[in-house]
Design a protein around this motif. Structure first.
Motif, PDB file in Angstrom:
ATOM      1  N   LYS A  12       0.795  -1.061   0.037  1.00  0.00           N
ATOM      2  CA  LYS A  12       0.020  -0.025   0.032  1.00  0.00           C
ATOM      3  C   LYS A  12       0.933   1.328  -0.066  1.00  0.00           C
ATOM      4  O   LYS A  12       1.889   1.076  -0.507  1.00  0.00           O
ATOM      5  CB  LYS A  12      -0.892  -0.036   0.989  1.00  0.00           C
ATOM      6  CG  LYS A  12      -1.670  -1.274   1.326  1.00  0.00           C
ATOM      7  CD  LYS A  12      -2.971  -1.227   2.378  1.00  0.00           C
ATOM      8  CE  LYS A  12      -3.389  -2.682   2.591  1.00  0.00           C
ATOM      9  NZ  LYS A  12      -4.805  -2.877   3.178  1.00  0.00           N
ATOM     10  N   HIS A  97      -8.369  -3.268  -6.372  1.00  0.00           N
ATOM     11  CA  HIS A  97      -8.062  -3.561  -5.063  1.00  0.00           C
ATOM     12  C   HIS A  97      -9.258  -2.796  -4.367  1.00  0.00           C
ATOM     13  O   HIS A  97      -9.894  -1.855  -5.029  1.00  0.00           O
ATOM     14  CB  HIS A  97      -7.023  -2.924  -4.336  1.00  0.00           C
ATOM     15  CG  HIS A  97      -6.568  -3.293  -3.101  1.00  0.00           C
ATOM     16  ND1 HIS A  97      -7.299  -2.529  -1.933  1.00  0.00           N
ATOM     17  CD2 HIS A  97      -5.945  -4.359  -2.443  1.00  0.00           C
ATOM     18  CE1 HIS A  97      -6.973  -3.149  -0.779  1.00  0.00           C
ATOM     19  NE2 HIS A  97      -6.022  -4.071  -1.045  1.00  0.00           N
ATOM     20  N   GLU A 169     -11.174 -10.998  -1.788  1.00  0.00           N
ATOM     21  CA  GLU A 169     -10.730 -10.005  -0.609  1.00  0.00           C
ATOM     22  C   GLU A 169     -11.955  -9.612   0.097  1.00  0.00           C
ATOM     23  O   GLU A 169     -12.394  -8.405  -0.393  1.00  0.00           O
ATOM     24  CB  GLU A 169      -9.693  -9.031  -0.959  1.00  0.00           C
ATOM     25  CG  GLU A 169      -8.461  -9.446  -1.420  1.00  0.00           C
ATOM     26  CD  GLU A 169      -7.467  -8.328  -1.221  1.00  0.00           C
ATOM     27  OE1 GLU A 169      -6.435  -8.735  -0.611  1.00  0.00           O
ATOM     28  OE2 GLU A 169      -7.417  -7.055  -1.471  1.00  0.00           O
ATOM     29  N   GLY A 175      -7.559  -5.010   6.521  1.00  0.00           N
ATOM     30  CA  GLY A 175      -7.089  -4.214   7.587  1.00  0.00           C
ATOM     31  C   GLY A 175      -7.940  -4.131   8.860  1.00  0.00           C
ATOM     32  O   GLY A 175      -7.653  -3.030   9.660  1.00  0.00           O
ATOM     33  N   SER A 215      -6.583  -9.726   6.235  1.00  0.00           N
ATOM     34  CA  SER A 215      -6.105  -9.821   7.614  1.00  0.00           C
ATOM     35  C   SER A 215      -5.338 -11.292   7.804  1.00  0.00           C
ATOM     36  O   SER A 215      -5.657 -12.057   8.765  1.00  0.00           O
ATOM     37  CB  SER A 215      -6.960  -9.830   8.556  1.00  0.00           C
ATOM     38  OG  SER A 215      -7.654  -8.544   8.715  1.00  0.00           O
ATOM     39  N   GLY A 236      -1.618  -7.490   3.208  1.00  0.00           N
ATOM     40  CA  GLY A 236      -1.272  -6.225   3.420  1.00  0.00           C
ATOM     41  C   GLY A 236      -0.549  -5.971   4.578  1.00  0.00           C
ATOM     42  O   GLY A 236       0.650  -6.004   4.375  1.00  0.00           O
ATOM     43  N   GLY A 237      -1.310  -5.710   5.702  1.00  0.00           N
ATOM     44  CA  GLY A 237      -0.415  -5.097   7.026  1.00  0.00           C
ATOM     45  C   GLY A 237       0.764  -6.001   7.444  1.00  0.00           C
ATOM     46  O   GLY A 237       2.010  -5.820   7.661  1.00  0.00           O
TER      47      GLY A 237
HETATM   48  C1  PEP Z   1      -4.792  -6.052   1.329  1.00  0.00           C
HETATM   49  O1  PEP Z   1      -4.465  -4.843   1.288  1.00  0.00           O
HETATM   50  O2  PEP Z   1      -4.962  -6.745  -0.152  1.00  0.00           O
HETATM   51  C2  PEP Z   1      -4.893  -6.833   2.382  1.00  0.00           C
HETATM   52  C3  PEP Z   1      -5.511  -7.985   2.395  1.00  0.00           C
HETATM   53  O3  PEP Z   1      -4.677  -6.236   3.766  1.00  0.00           O
HETATM   54  P1  PEP Z   1      -4.593  -6.846   5.069  1.00  0.00           P
HETATM   55  O4  PEP Z   1      -3.795  -7.936   4.996  1.00  0.00           O
HETATM   56  O5  PEP Z   1      -4.026  -5.735   5.985  1.00  0.00           O
HETATM   57  O6  PEP Z   1      -6.060  -7.221   5.514  1.00  0.00           O
END
Ligand code: PEP
Length: 256
Positions: A12, A97, A169, A175, A215, A236-237
């Motif tokens: 990101k 996304h 997703e 997130g 997540s 993501g994170g």
């Molecule tokens: C993403 O940004 O595609 C995502 C899945 O983020 P996170 O893992 O932080 O939920």
């Protein structure tokens, strides 16, 4: 067929500067060196792509971008094209996304324009689909994902579909620290694969990889990745720390 697991890190708008990116890339290169069965990609911000390509050359880590514009050149201020990403060393590009859909007005129609542009430049699109919490709670999750997949893939030749990656997703899981259960994710992944079987062929559906995103963390990755229709993760994170990202990749190795 056995599909190779893909773990992709969506950075990101992080880290804050090139020094942070450099440090993370170096750590990732070290920690991920022993893992050979899982495919791994990192997707930094545009301005860090060249730097990342240099650091990652001679490594097994692939590079991806987080977005593109469908025209190759022209008067489109602020945009980046698919050939530019390819030239910067990218293999993958995220398209559609949920943050782009929710914060930047992307729609199924813009997603459908970006996918052929990516393919034409030789990039592998990672096409994101997923329902909001409201849509899931009102029983519309499958209908929403069905429509997103239909619009994204319609008109694409079979050869292109085979190489494509879909990322399921659920918006409510991104997130938030709240992941879909492995059962919920497997159910939707199976639904997407069946949909592709119906609209193209069982051979294409069998080959195409469907990642789960939302997540994903070291403590839930193994259970998610162990499901038959979950072919990897868009992270993501947890992709911003070498330790947690490597632990997720290790889960991929264990179930491979
Ligand atoms: C993403 O940004 O595609 C995502 C899945 O983020 P996170 O893992 O932080 O939920």
């Amino acid at each position: 067929m056995a599909r190779t697991i893909l773990i992709a890190g969506n950075w990101k708008l992080n880290p804050a500067d090139d020094a942070g990116a450099l440090e993370l890339l170096r750590q990732l290169k070290n920690r991920l060196a022993p893992f050979t069965r899982t495919e791994v990609a990192v997707m930094p911000p545009f301005t860090m792509l060249h730097l990342a390509a240099q650091i990652l050359k001679d490594s097994r880590l692939a590079l991806g971008a987080q977005n593109l514009y469908w025209e190759a050149t022209g008067a489109f201020t602020g945009e980046i094209s698919a050939p530019m990403l390819k030239a910067a060393g990218c293999k993958y590009v995220i398209i559609g996304h949920s943050e782009r859909r929710q914060l930047f007005g992307e729609t199924d129609a813009t997603v459908a324009r970006k996918i052929p542009a990516a393919l034409q430049a030789g990039l592998v699109p990672v096409v994101c689909v997923g329902e909001t919490l409201e849509q899931r709670e009102s029983g519309q999750a499958q209908a929403v994902v069905h429509e997103q997949v239909r619009q994204a893939l319609s008109g694409l030749p079979e050869a292109a579909l085979r190489t494509l990656v879909i990322a399921y997703e659920p918006v409510w899981a991104i997130g938030t620290g709240r992941n879909a259960t492995p059962e919920q994710a497997q159910e939707m992944h199976r639904f997407i694969r069946d949909l592709i079987t119906d609209t193209t062929s069982a051979a294409v559906a069998d080959e195409l990889r469907i990642l789960y995103g939302g997540s994903v963390k070291p403590d839930n990755a193994r259970d998610l990745l162990g499901r038959p229709d979950i072919d990897g993760a868009l992270v993501g994170g947890a992709s911003l720390k070498a330790e947690t990202f490597a632990a997720i990749v290790e889960s991929g190795e264990i179930v491979s």
